[in-house]
Scaffold this motif. Structure first.
Motif, PDB file in Angstrom:
ATOM      1  N   ALA A  78       0.818  -1.220   0.000  1.00 57.29           N
ATOM      2  CA  ALA A  78       0.000   0.000   0.000  1.00 57.29           C
ATOM      3  C   ALA A  78       0.845   1.259   0.000  1.00 57.29           C
ATOM      4  O   ALA A  78       0.302   2.357   0.173  1.00 57.29           O
ATOM      5  CB  ALA A  78      -0.924   0.000   1.226  1.00 57.29           C
ATOM      6  N   LYS A 119      -1.862  -2.014  -4.242  1.00 59.14           N
ATOM      7  CA  LYS A 119      -2.611  -0.772  -4.450  1.00 59.14           C
ATOM      8  C   LYS A 119      -2.048  -0.096  -5.698  1.00 59.14           C
ATOM      9  O   LYS A 119      -0.934   0.408  -5.715  1.00 59.14           O
ATOM     10  CB  LYS A 119      -2.451   0.148  -3.236  1.00 59.14           C
ATOM     11  CG  LYS A 119      -2.909   1.577  -3.464  1.00 59.14           C
ATOM     12  CD  LYS A 119      -2.517   2.444  -2.281  1.00 59.14           C
ATOM     13  CE  LYS A 119      -2.623   3.921  -2.616  1.00 59.14           C
ATOM     14  NZ  LYS A 119      -1.371   4.513  -3.084  1.00 59.14           N
ATOM     15  N   PHE A 177      -7.333   2.026  -8.203  1.00 59.31           N
ATOM     16  CA  PHE A 177      -8.199   2.997  -7.542  1.00 59.31           C
ATOM     17  C   PHE A 177      -8.320   4.286  -8.357  1.00 59.31           C
ATOM     18  O   PHE A 177      -7.350   4.760  -8.947  1.00 59.31           O
ATOM     19  CB  PHE A 177      -7.627   3.357  -6.171  1.00 59.31           C
ATOM     20  CG  PHE A 177      -7.705   2.249  -5.156  1.00 59.31           C
ATOM     21  CD1 PHE A 177      -8.899   1.948  -4.531  1.00 59.31           C
ATOM     22  CD2 PHE A 177      -6.584   1.515  -4.812  1.00 59.31           C
ATOM     23  CE1 PHE A 177      -8.982   0.933  -3.585  1.00 59.31           C
ATOM     24  CE2 PHE A 177      -6.640   0.503  -3.872  1.00 59.31           C
ATOM     25  CZ  PHE A 177      -7.848   0.206  -3.256  1.00 59.31           C
ATOM     26  N   ALA A 216     -12.105   2.848   0.104  1.00 57.64           N
ATOM     27  CA  ALA A 216     -10.794   2.318  -0.294  1.00 57.64           C
ATOM     28  C   ALA A 216     -10.258   1.360   0.770  1.00 57.64           C
ATOM     29  O   ALA A 216      -9.734   0.281   0.452  1.00 57.64           O
ATOM     30  CB  ALA A 216      -9.813   3.468  -0.514  1.00 57.64           C
ATOM     31  N   LEU A 220      -9.469  -2.740   0.331  1.00 54.21           N
ATOM     32  CA  LEU A 220      -8.182  -3.334   0.686  1.00 54.21           C
ATOM     33  C   LEU A 220      -8.345  -4.437   1.730  1.00 54.21           C
ATOM     34  O   LEU A 220      -7.700  -5.495   1.652  1.00 54.21           O
ATOM     35  CB  LEU A 220      -7.231  -2.255   1.205  1.00 54.21           C
ATOM     36  CG  LEU A 220      -6.583  -1.356   0.143  1.00 54.21           C
ATOM     37  CD1 LEU A 220      -5.950  -0.130   0.797  1.00 54.21           C
ATOM     38  CD2 LEU A 220      -5.540  -2.122  -0.657  1.00 54.21           C
TER      39      LEU A 220
END
Length: 346
Positions: A78, A119, A177, A216, A220
């Motif tokens: 991330a 991510k 994203f 978000a 995750l």
């Protein structure tokens, strides 16, 4: 199978730190390791509870020792960042690209590895006048990103695909994203809309698809806890035009001729207000919208906030006071439209 020992990168920032906190609160997970080059802020570290902070640089091959010693079975990457901050773009690229390469090399050598969650960003699709109305996961960019975060993300996804081919026994989930928004997250876009006078590119009105930061985190978390390999676009339903967003935030637009945009961007960046990069300016020119059908049908997630609701929550949560009364702006627009229509009929 649920993860047993999870490693999360980038825990000094909002997404990584709060994800580690959520995972640490799950009793089915035996151990959560949070990795970053600097410690999280004190209150975020407190929120992380039993998650263990490991001060390590993923650019260093020693990250493989951390993964092997702890017998990590799930890695959530991330830490890929769009904001150069005080370190500058060169250091940002090193952390994004070189850091990912070293992390993947460590994962490849690990015998305990079972799942990798990455991510990524919808910026891999680029932004240009030739873009389709909506990008699906199997589409590529019309103009390949040539610099900045978007170019980093394209390279990172290439390395992730290579890792997947070399370790077919590891489930790989890549999450593209859209731009984050929300009262708790700090991004280039949240700082942009907090400016009292917002520069725009004259003659352009970008379509924006946003994702609430809490959605978000939920995505995750779901990707970490469940076996959902594949590539998924992640964004809220609906679209906001840039002009609509500026009006909803009660800000004043400042159209800048495209020839002056680079100079204006340097001026604003030098004043430490907002870091305008060329890729961000292209996004503010053309915007970007993605198809999230696969997110709903295959990944099994429906964002709680639409694009409009997420933006409105950001405005309320940040306590942004209108520079000008929105009703007055709407009244002026209505009057101008009426004048133009009368002049055309005349």
């Amino acid at each position: 199978m649920a993860p047993n020992i999870v490693l999360v990168t980038g825990v000094s920032r909002f997404l990584g730190g709060h994800l580690a906190a959520r995972l640490a609160a799950d009793p089915s997970i035996e151990r959560v390791l949070g990795v970053d080059t600097v410690p999280p802020p004190r209150d975020l570290l407190r929120r992380m509870g039993r998650a263990e902070f490991v001060r390590a640089d993923i650019r260093n091959p020693l990250i493989s020792k951390v993964i092997a010693t702890a017998k990590v079975d799930t890695v959530v990457h991330a830490s890929v960042s769009a904001n150069p901050g005080s370190t500058g773009r060169t250091a940002m690229k090193e952390m994004n690209v070189i850091g990912t390469m070293q992390l993947l090399a460590a994962c490849q050598k690990s015998v305990s590895m079972r799942k990798l969650v990455v991510k990524s960003t919808s910026a891999v699709y680029g932004a240009s006048s030739r873009d389709p109305a909506v990008f699906s996961e199997d589409m590529g960019p019309k103009d390949l990103p040539s610099s900045g975060y978007a170019k980093d993300a394209v390279e990172i996804e290439g390395y992730v695909r290579g890792f997947g081919r070399r370790r077919p026994d590891v489930d790989v989930t890549t999450l593209r994203f859209t731009n984050f928004i929300g009262p708790r997250i700090d991004t280039v876009l949240t700082r942009y809309f907090a400016l009292p006078v917002i520069p725009t590119v004259f003659g352009f009105d970008a379509r924006m698809q946003l994702l609430h930061s809490e959605d978000a985190l939920a995505v995750l978390e779901r990707a970490t806890l469940h076996d959902l390999p594949g590539v998924y676009n992640v964004g809220g339903d609906g679209v906001l035009m840039l002009s609509q967003a500026i009006r909803r935030a009660g800000r004043v637009p400042l159209p800048v001729p495209s020839a002056l945009v680079p100079s204006f961007g340097q001026l604003v960046r030098g004043a430490r207000l907002v870091d305008f990069s060329p890729e961000q300016m292209r996004f503010l020119n053309f915007g970007r919208v993605v198809d999230t059908g696969r997110l709903v049908t295959e990944f099994g997630f429906q964002p709680r906030w639409t694009t409009q609701q997420a933006f409105d929550d950001y405005v309320r949560g940040r306590g942004l006071r209108p520079v000008l009364d929105p009703e007055m702006i709407t009244g002026v627009e209505r009057t101008l439209k009426s004048m133009f229509s009368r002049s055309e009929r005349g």
